[in-house]
Design a protein around this motif. Structure first.
Motif, PDB file in Angstrom:
ATOM      1  N   PHE A  10      -0.517   9.741  -7.188  1.00 26.25           N
ATOM      2  CA  PHE A  10      -0.094   7.857  -6.701  1.00 26.25           C
ATOM      3  C   PHE A  10      -1.749   7.711  -7.232  1.00 26.25           C
ATOM      4  O   PHE A  10      -1.453   5.910  -7.489  1.00 26.25           O
TER       5      PHE A  10
ATOM      6  N   ASP B 208      -2.246   3.726   2.172  1.00 26.16           N
ATOM      7  CA  ASP B 208      -3.248   3.843   0.164  1.00 26.16           C
ATOM      8  C   ASP B 208      -4.569   3.970  -0.120  1.00 26.16           C
ATOM      9  O   ASP B 208      -4.882   4.214  -1.120  1.00 26.16           O
TER      10      ASP B 208
ATOM     11  N   ARG C 263      -4.235   7.219  -1.293  1.00 27.83           N
ATOM     12  CA  ARG C 263      -4.299   6.970  -2.360  1.00 27.83           C
ATOM     13  C   ARG C 263      -4.750   6.204  -3.247  1.00 27.83           C
ATOM     14  O   ARG C 263      -4.938   5.884  -4.604  1.00 27.83           O
TER      15      ARG C 263
END
Length: 211
Positions: free
Chosen positions: A93, A149, A153
C-alpha cells in the motif's frame, strides 16, 4: 467442523473504509478459532499497475470497483469452497503495487471475505451464505482511515485528506452505501456494537457447526 466433505460457510463483511470491518473479522476469527477460518481481504486484489510510475499509481482511483481484480477473488472463493488451497496476492500500500510474492490460503470451515466493495459484485455476492454490512458515521470512518493510513501505509495527512475528498467519499456514496441493501445483517456503530456482534458470532458458530 473439519469434515472435508462439507462445503465451507462463506461470510461477507462489507462496509465503508474505517467502519470497523477488521474488528468484526477479528472477533469472528477469535470466536470460531483460527484453525477453522480462512480470510480473504478484497484489497489484496488491487490490479497490478507496475506499468505506471509511482506518482501515476498514487493518483489512481482505488475506490472504484474497476481498480480491483474481483474476478480473481471470485475464482479463489470458489476454489476454497471446493476445498482447494489458493495463492492470494500480496499488495504494497505504500508503493501502490502488487508484490510478486503471494500467500497460500488453505480451505477451512469458514471463509471470511472482507472489503468495502464486495457487495457491489453480483458473482461474489452469490457465493456468500451470510452478508454483513458494518456501518459507522462519516466522521468516525474518516478519523480511523487517517490514523491507519499515516501509521501503517506511510501517507501524509494532506494526502489522506485529498484522497478521501477526491475518491473515497464519492465512491462510498456511489458504490459502497448503496450495496448495503444486499446485507443480511447490518452492524451499526462499527466494530463496537457488542450486542450486534454477539448475535453475529452466535449465528456464525451455528452455521459452521452444522456444516
Amino acid at each position: 467442523m473439519t469434515d472435508a466433505r462439507v462445503t465451507p460457510v462463506v461470510i461477507g463483511i462489507a462496509g465503508g473504509s474505517g467502519s470497523g470491518k477488521t474488528t468484526v473479522v477479528r472477533r469472528l476469527t477469535a470466536s470460531l478459532g483460527d484453525a477453522h477460518v480462512s480470510v480473504l481481504e478484497h484489497d489484496r486484489y488491487y490490479r497490478d499497475r507496475s506499468d505506471l510510475r509511482l506518482e501515476e499509481r498514487a493518483a489512481l482511483n482505488y475506490d472504484h470497483p474497476d481498480s480491483l481484480e474481483t474476478d480473481l477473488l471470485v475464482e479463489h472463493v470458489r476454489a476454497l469452497r471446493a476445498r482447494q488451497a489458493v495463492e492470494a496476492p500480496q499488495y504494497d500500500f505504500a508503493r501502490h503495487n502488487r508484490l510478486e510474492a503471494s500467500d497460500v490460503i488453505a480451505p477451512r470451515a469458514a471463509i471470511i471475505v472482507e472489503g468495502i466493495l464486495i457487495f457491489a459484485d453480483k458473482a461474489l455476492r452469490e457465493l456468500m451464505d451470510v452478508k454483513v454490512f458494518v456501518d459507522a458515521d462519516d466522521d468516525t470512518r474518516f478519523i480511523r482511515r487517517l490514523q491507519r493510513d499515516i501509521a501503517e501505509r506511510g501517507r501524509t495527512v494532506q494526502s489522506v485528506i485529498d484522497q478521501y475528498l477526491g475518491t473515497v467519499k464519492p465512491m462510498h456514496l456511489e458504490f459502497v452505501e448503496p450495496s448495503k441493501r444486499y446485507a443480511d445483517i447490518i452492524v451499526p456503530q462499527g466494530g463496537h456494537n457488542d450486542v450486534a456482534i454477539e448475535m453475529l458470532l452466535t449465528l456464525a458458530r451455528g452455521l459452521v457447526a452444522r456444516g
